[in-house]
Design a protein around this motif. Structure first.
Motif, PDB file in Angstrom:
ATOM      1  N   ASP A  28     -15.670 -10.552  -2.195  1.00  0.00           N
ATOM      2  CA  ASP A  28     -14.559  -9.791  -2.784  1.00  0.00           C
ATOM      3  C   ASP A  28     -13.349  -9.769  -1.857  1.00  0.00           C
ATOM      4  OD1 ASP A  28     -16.126  -9.163  -4.999  1.00  0.00           O
ATOM      5  OD2 ASP A  28     -16.859  -7.305  -4.093  1.00  0.00           O
ATOM      6  N   GLU A  76      -7.876 -11.605  -1.221  1.00  0.00           N
ATOM      7  CA  GLU A  76      -8.645 -10.931  -2.267  1.00  0.00           C
ATOM      8  C   GLU A  76      -8.384 -11.622  -3.592  1.00  0.00           C
ATOM      9  OE1 GLU A  76      -8.143  -6.507  -2.166  1.00  0.00           O
ATOM     10  OE2 GLU A  76      -6.649  -6.971  -0.616  1.00  0.00           O
ATOM     11  N   ASP A  98      -8.242  -7.890  -8.313  1.00  0.00           N
ATOM     12  CA  ASP A  98      -8.739  -6.793  -7.470  1.00  0.00           C
ATOM     13  C   ASP A  98      -7.604  -6.181  -6.658  1.00  0.00           C
ATOM     14  OD1 ASP A  98     -11.235  -7.406  -8.444  1.00  0.00           O
ATOM     15  OD2 ASP A  98     -11.902  -8.449  -6.639  1.00  0.00           O
TER      16      ASP A  98
END
Length: 410
Positions: free
Chosen positions: A185, A243, A247
């Protein structure tokens, strides 16, 4: 402005430690000034080439404390400092993430060469009992990413890419792949190098790679100039926090730019010389543009590999002429920072992000007389303001290893 693509990731944090300064602000200001940083290097005194581009005013004891600084080679110290700045810039903290999905991917070419040289001297002068038990963890190339994981509690994939002078760019490309595959992530990525040691510098000098402009070393790094005669070795680190775009937007992060494309290739030609036709570099550039879903004529700016060596600069310029033509504003920030080897691709990626974000291309330092065989638009003398929707950062390394990154405006 180009719309966000399905394979874009967000650059939400930057950190830099270079010969142009400690921190993004100092490095960017010096890059825009076009002021070179090469200077006589006391640690290289007496060698064939006795100048370099070292980080000014860097105090590892103030940064880490005396005991911890002693246990870390300089290439790790620089990486940790740059990573701290990048994470602070991103606004992320360990309280906000699932640590198992936070990866670290750094590029490094040579590891802890200064430590290794000191320990070899200790072995032969004082015997095996004088060799430090920290020798291996201080010199192994993987330890930069390992120490970053320990520093920030990052429990995801932990990698070092070593593709010579393309290492930092390769790391950023691999980091993008980890995000797009869903493995991570967040990825802390970039490159680091601190190999201005006498043996390494003597090796570069003996192969004819370094400039011999000792009488005026500030003018030695002169990419694309008629009188270029080799690169100036540097140290440094550049770190980006990446990222997935969705997100980053969901948490309200500032997106400095988007990393939209990555391409890599091999020349399979020669240990140190580029393919004279630049076919490997061209494949990497075209792959990066396809990955970014942009056409060559959309490229506004290129941060060139531009080492200041006769062969590299001419070959790269001819490739850029074939692929992107005269429209793109090309620069080589190595005229200011020198060539930081495995860190160069990451440092230049960060400077490319800043160029996109601010709409300004730094000048190529020391470009007094453009090589008449070079027919691309080189920015020199002063910065050039222009809207930058698409920018490219090129990195090419010994072994014929090529990595190209494409950034687009946020």
């Amino acid at each position: 402005m180009r719309e966000a693509g399905r394979r874009d990731v967000a650059v939400t944090g930057l950190g830099l430690v270079t010969a142009a300064g400690v921190g993004v602000e100092e490095t960017w200001a010096k890059a825009l000034s076009g002021e070179p940083t090469a200077s006589p290097d006391p640690e290289l005194s007496g060698l064939m080439v006795d100048f370099s581009c070292r980080v000014p005013g860097y105090d590892p004891v103030a940064e880490f404390g005396r005991r911890r600084a002693w246990r870390l080679d300089r290439y790790v110290q620089l990486a940790l400092t740059a990573a701290r700045e990048a994470l602070d810039d991103s606004g992320l903290s360990s309280a906000q993430w699932d640590a198992t999905t936070v990866g670290v991917v750094l590029g490094n070419a040579l590891g802890g060469t200064s430590t290794f040289e000191r320990q070899v001297r200790a072995l032969y002068e004082q015997g095996p009992q004088a060799v430090s038990p920290m020798l291996v963890p201080m010199t192994a190339v993987n330890m930069a990413s390992g120490y970053l994981a320990m520093e920030f509690g990052a429990l995801g994939p932990n990698l070092v890419t070593s593709t010579a002078c393309a290492s930092g760019a390769t790391a950023i490309g691999v980091a993008r792949d980890l995000l797009l595959s869903g493995v991570c992530d967040v990825v802390i990525t970039g490159g680091t190098e601190a190999s201005l040691s006498p043996t390494v510098m003597s090796g570069f000098a003996r192969m004819g790679a370094l400039s011999r402009r000792r009488e005026n070393c500030a003018a030695a790094s002169r990419p694309f100039d008629t009188d270029r005669d080799g690169f100036v070795a540097a140290e440094g680190a550049g770190v980006l926090v990446l990222e997935r775009l969705a997100d980053a937007r969901a948490r309200g992060a500032r997106v400095r730019a988007r990393l939209s494309g990555y391409g890599a290739s091999a020349d399979a030609h020669h240990p140190t010389a580029p393919d004279p036709e630049g076919r490997g570099a061209e494949r990497a550039i075209r792959a990066a543009l396809r990955s970014a879903e942009v056409s060559p004529d959309e490229v506004d700016h290129v941060n060139a590999h531009g080492t200041s060596t006769p062969l590299n600069d001419l070959t790269e310029a001819r490739v850029l002429q074939r692929v992107v033509g005269p429209r793109a504003a090309v620069t080589s920030t190595k005229g200011v920072t020198g060539h930081s080897l495995g860190a160069a691709g990451a440092v230049e990626a960060a400077l490319t992000v800043l160029a996109v974000e601010h709409g300004v291309v730094p000048p190529t330092a020391n470009l007094d007389s453009l090589d008449p065989a070079i027919e691309v638009e080189i920015v020199a003398k002063t910065p050039r303001e222009l809207p930058i929707g698409v920018a490219m950062s090129n990195s090419f390394g010994f072994g014929g290893q090529n990595a190209v990154l494409v950034f687009t405006a946020a």
